[in-house]
Write a protein that holds these residues in place. Structure first.
Motif, mmCIF file in Angstrom:
data_model
loop_
_atom_site.group_PDB
_atom_site.id
_atom_site.type_symbol
_atom_site.label_atom_id
_atom_site.label_comp_id
_atom_site.label_asym_id
_atom_site.label_seq_id
_atom_site.Cartn_x
_atom_site.Cartn_y
_atom_site.Cartn_z
ATOM 1 N N ARG A 146 0.837 -1.202 0.000
ATOM 2 C CA ARG A 146 0.000 0.000 0.000
ATOM 3 C C ARG A 146 0.875 1.256 0.000
ATOM 4 N NH1 ARG A 146 -5.201 2.363 -0.584
ATOM 5 N NH2 ARG A 146 -5.087 4.368 0.453
ATOM 6 N N ARG A 147 1.920 1.247 0.837
ATOM 7 C CA ARG A 147 2.760 2.441 0.958
ATOM 8 C C ARG A 147 3.500 2.755 -0.345
ATOM 9 N NH1 ARG A 147 3.444 6.680 0.970
ATOM 10 N NH2 ARG A 147 5.053 7.957 1.957
ATOM 11 N N ILE A 148 4.042 1.736 -1.015
ATOM 12 C CA ILE A 148 4.772 2.024 -2.250
ATOM 13 C C ILE A 148 3.812 2.442 -3.364
ATOM 14 C CG2 ILE A 148 6.786 0.625 -1.665
ATOM 15 C CD1 ILE A 148 5.810 -1.548 -3.557
ATOM 16 N N LYS A 149 2.567 1.989 -3.297
ATOM 17 C CA LYS A 149 1.579 2.454 -4.275
ATOM 18 C C LYS A 149 1.240 3.925 -4.033
ATOM 19 C CE LYS A 149 -1.802 -0.667 -5.093
ATOM 20 N NZ LYS A 149 -2.722 -1.793 -4.811
ATOM 21 N N GLU A 150 1.133 4.313 -2.771
ATOM 22 C CA GLU A 150 0.917 5.731 -2.475
ATOM 23 C C GLU A 150 2.092 6.561 -2.980
ATOM 24 O OE1 GLU A 150 -1.580 4.929 1.683
ATOM 25 O OE2 GLU A 150 0.451 5.722 1.758
ATOM 26 N N MET A 151 3.294 6.050 -2.777
ATOM 27 C CA MET A 151 4.493 6.765 -3.225
ATOM 28 C C MET A 151 4.467 7.019 -4.726
ATOM 29 S SD MET A 151 7.722 5.084 -1.197
ATOM 30 C CE MET A 151 8.295 5.773 0.367
ATOM 31 N N ILE A 152 4.131 6.000 -5.492
ATOM 32 C CA ILE A 152 4.221 6.145 -6.942
ATOM 33 C C ILE A 152 3.018 6.874 -7.529
ATOM 34 C CG2 ILE A 152 3.269 3.846 -7.463
ATOM 35 C CD1 ILE A 152 5.237 3.774 -9.844
ATOM 36 N N THR A 261 -8.146 7.194 0.353
ATOM 37 C CA THR A 261 -8.458 8.217 -0.634
ATOM 38 C C THR A 261 -9.921 8.615 -0.447
ATOM 39 O OG1 THR A 261 -9.229 6.650 -2.307
ATOM 40 C CG2 THR A 261 -6.859 7.153 -2.279
ATOM 41 N N THR A 262 -10.310 9.715 -1.080
ATOM 42 C CA THR A 262 -11.714 10.137 -0.996
ATOM 43 C C THR A 262 -12.629 9.060 -1.544
ATOM 44 O OG1 THR A 262 -11.018 12.442 -1.256
ATOM 45 C CG2 THR A 262 -13.341 11.952 -1.646
ATOM 46 N N LYS A 263 -12.254 8.438 -2.667
ATOM 47 C CA LYS A 263 -13.083 7.389 -3.268
ATOM 48 C C LYS A 263 -13.212 6.201 -2.318
ATOM 49 C CE LYS A 263 -15.257 4.985 -6.467
ATOM 50 N NZ LYS A 263 -14.675 4.742 -7.793
ATOM 51 N N TYR A 292 -2.651 14.581 2.803
ATOM 52 C CA TYR A 292 -1.544 14.781 1.861
ATOM 53 C C TYR A 292 -2.164 15.198 0.533
ATOM 54 C CZ TYR A 292 2.278 13.987 -1.371
ATOM 55 O OH TYR A 292 3.229 14.165 -2.351
ATOM 56 N N ALA A 293 -1.838 16.391 0.063
ATOM 57 C CA ALA A 293 -2.434 16.907 -1.167
ATOM 58 C C ALA A 293 -1.553 16.559 -2.361
ATOM 59 C CB ALA A 293 -2.610 18.416 -1.066
ATOM 60 N N GLY A 297 -5.689 14.783 -6.329
ATOM 61 C CA GLY A 297 -6.558 14.405 -5.219
ATOM 62 C C GLY A 297 -5.780 14.068 -3.967
ATOM 63 N N PRO A 298 -6.432 14.193 -2.798
ATOM 64 C CA PRO A 298 -5.728 13.994 -1.539
ATOM 65 C C PRO A 298 -5.704 12.547 -1.065
ATOM 66 C CG PRO A 298 -7.941 14.769 -1.104
ATOM 67 C CD PRO A 298 -7.805 14.697 -2.606
ATOM 68 N N LEU A 299 -4.774 12.309 -0.136
ATOM 69 C CA LEU A 299 -4.745 11.088 0.647
ATOM 70 C C LEU A 299 -4.985 11.516 2.094
ATOM 71 C CD1 LEU A 299 -4.134 7.971 0.485
ATOM 72 C CD2 LEU A 299 -1.825 8.565 1.294
#
Length: 303
Positions: A146-152, A261-263, A292-293, A297-299
């Motif tokens: 999950r974290r590396i997907k957020e990173m990329i 995420t918002t979704k 995190y903007a 879209g934000p996280l």
């Protein structure tokens, strides 16, 4: 002149296909063992369609978690740019355009500028790192993925770079030194085993999820699909499963998931996306959650 295979990502079908793959008739047992149902999930850390189904899979876990396990396998979406040529996704710039389209389609924040600023040469390094993370436990490996997907997808960080993989490992509670040793050792062979299994099962692209029971009966869910299709596949193989009611409050959801995420929040809370966005923004302004903007879209983060 020989034509190079082309990586093909289709927004309408929700599939990112691997170049040069073929179906196989090899008989391979993938039966569920730990729980009544298994989701054998072939994915890739840079697969935008896989990022797109995260809301559905989170909801499935909340409603039917006691009945199924997820077994993650890496599929090798981008070996290197040397193998690609032709139309569609044929270089980093075309991925940038595809990601911007995927962002709008899935309503999951994806910043395609990464592919213009610091493009990945291959998705193999993060895939191997995930296999190394699995050696330290499935829960930690899931958090690492999950974290590396957020990173990329949101932070434009190349997850082919070891320093970013090491940072993600540290942030998700992994032993970084052990991860490095396994990344350079055991995990390489484990990743190759995933590629072999993908070929044996005729996996052509991502996301590919084989829903199986203890007798190895299978239902294939290929590509990004609506929530009902994942639910129906599980219930078809395990009709005894009953939908669990769960707390949809922000405290409960962020207690379960450290970031959303918002979704994702909209899907899990039952709100419309616009309502979810307004609610989350209000919570952030009240100092109850972090934000995190990113460009698209934000996280949202729990404190």
């Amino acid at each position: 002149m020989e034509t190079k295979p082309t990586m093909h990502c289709d927004i309408e079908t929700g599939i990112c296909e691997v170049p040069g793959t073929q179906s196989s008739t090899e008989d391979t047992n993938i039966a569920a063992a730990q729980k009544p149902i298994k989701l054998l999930y072939f994915t890739d850390p840079i697969c935008s369609s896989c990022w797109g189904i995260d809301p559905q899979l989170k909801k499935l876990a909340l409603e039917y978690g006691p009945y199924f396990e997820v077994e993650y396998r890496m599929g090798g979406l981008l070996p290197s740019w040397e193998v690609y040529g032709g139309r569609d996704v044929n270089g980093p710039a075309s991925v940038a355009q595809h990601w911007e389209e995927a962002d709008a389609h899935y309503e999951m924040p994806i910043d395609g500028d990464l592919w213009l600023e610091d493009p990945l040469p291959s998705s193999y390094p993060p895939s191997i790192a995930f296999k190394a993370a699995q050696l330290q436990g499935e829960d930690k490996a899931g958090a690492f993925l999950r974290r590396i997907k957020e990173m990329i997808f949101l932070e434009k960080k190349s997850i082919a770079r070891w320093e970013n993989l090491a940072l993600a490992a540290e942030q998700t509670g992994l032993d970084v030194a052990q991860l490095k040793a396994d990344f350079e050792g055991r995990a390489v062979e484990l990743f190759q085993q995933d590629l072999v299994l993908a070929r044996q099962l005729g996996v052509r692209g991502f996301p590919t999820i084989f829903v199986t029971d203890g007798n190895d009966n299978r239902i294939l869910v290929y590509g990004s699909r609506p929530y009902a299709q994942y639910e129906q596949a599980l219930l078809q193989l395990h009709p005894e499963a009953s939908k669990q009611q769960y707390d949809t409050s922000y405290t409960s959801l962020f207690g379960k998931y450290s970031t959303l995420t918002t979704k994702e929040f909209a899907v899990l809370s039952g709100m419309k996306t616009s309502e979810a966005e307004a609610h989350l923004q209000e919570l952030q302004e009240q100092g109850k959650i972090g934000k995190y903007a990113s460009k698209n879209g934000p996280l949202w983060k729990r404190f």
